[in-house]
Design an enzyme around this catalytic site. Structure first.
Site, PDB file in Angstrom:
ATOM      1  CG  HIS A  18      -1.921  -1.030   1.326  1.00 53.87           C
ATOM      2  ND1 HIS A  18      -2.075  -1.793   2.462  1.00 53.87           N
ATOM      3  CD2 HIS A  18      -2.847  -1.472   0.446  1.00 53.87           C
ATOM      4  CE1 HIS A  18      -3.074  -2.644   2.272  1.00 53.87           C
ATOM      5  NE2 HIS A  18      -3.548  -2.481   1.048  1.00 53.87           N
ATOM      6  CE  LYS A  42     -13.514  -7.228   2.392  1.00 56.91           C
ATOM      7  NZ  LYS A  42     -12.271  -6.670   1.819  1.00 56.91           N
ATOM      8  NE  ARG A  91      -2.524  -8.446  -4.307  1.00 57.19           N
ATOM      9  CZ  ARG A  91      -3.361  -8.713  -3.339  1.00 57.19           C
ATOM     10  NH1 ARG A  91      -2.959  -8.681  -2.106  1.00 57.19           N
ATOM     11  NH2 ARG A  91      -4.612  -9.032  -3.586  1.00 57.19           N
ATOM     12  CB  SER A 129      -4.638  -6.441   4.345  1.00 56.81           C
ATOM     13  OG  SER A 129      -4.094  -5.220   3.919  1.00 56.81           O
TER      14      SER A 129
END
Length: 161
Positions: A18, A42, A91, A129
């Protein structure tokens, strides 16, 4: 007129991946707004206030960085805050497929806001994360994935449980 971008995410917790995207965004744009998305589906490990503080501590003297929370549609929030660009980190190919769908939907909702993809540095390609939380939860070292203050915050959270 200054070029403003928003970098949305949960940042639960903030990782070096990040940080890399934020630093690179600051090289391209006059101001970067880190938008911490509040997702009712979440349950985050860190509160919104804690996440804001962890990000702020990683950029203590950066006046061009703003950090806020938001709910609802990203493009609506970006437009309200005067952001012309959404910055997203990629990614792997699997990220691209999801992010392309999101970018196309956002373009349908507001064609005046562009999405820019930045590739994550090779050294952070595998970091997420969720993976960081899992390793930290079981006492593994995450010092190569997160700054020291985030590592300490993770230790404190998991010591409580």
């Amino acid at each position: 007129m200054p070029r403003k971008a928003i970098y949305p995410g949960s940042f639960d917790p903030l990782t070096y991946g990040h940080i890399s995207i934020i630093e690179r965004g600051l090289k391209i744009f006059d101001e970067v707004l880190v938008g911490i998305a509040i997702n009712i589906r979440k349950t985050p490990l860190f509160s919104s206030e804690e996440r804001i503080e962890l990000i702020r501590r990683s950029f203590p003297n950066e006046t061009r960085l703003k950090i806020e929370t938001f709910e609802g549609l990203l493009v609506d929030y970006a437009a309200q805050r005067g952001c012309e660009v959404i910055v997203r980190g990629l990614r792997a190919v699997s990220d691209f497929e999801y992010e392309l769908q999101m970018a196309n939907m956002n373009r349908k909702l507001n064609d005046e806001i562009e999405t820019v993809f930045l590739m994550t540095e090779e050294s952070h390609f595998y970091v997420s994360s969720g993976l960081v939380k899992e390793v930290a939860r079981f006492g593994g070292s995450v010092r190569e994935q997160v700054p020291p203050h985030v590592q300490e915050a993770l230790k404190a959270k998991f010591a409580q449980s």
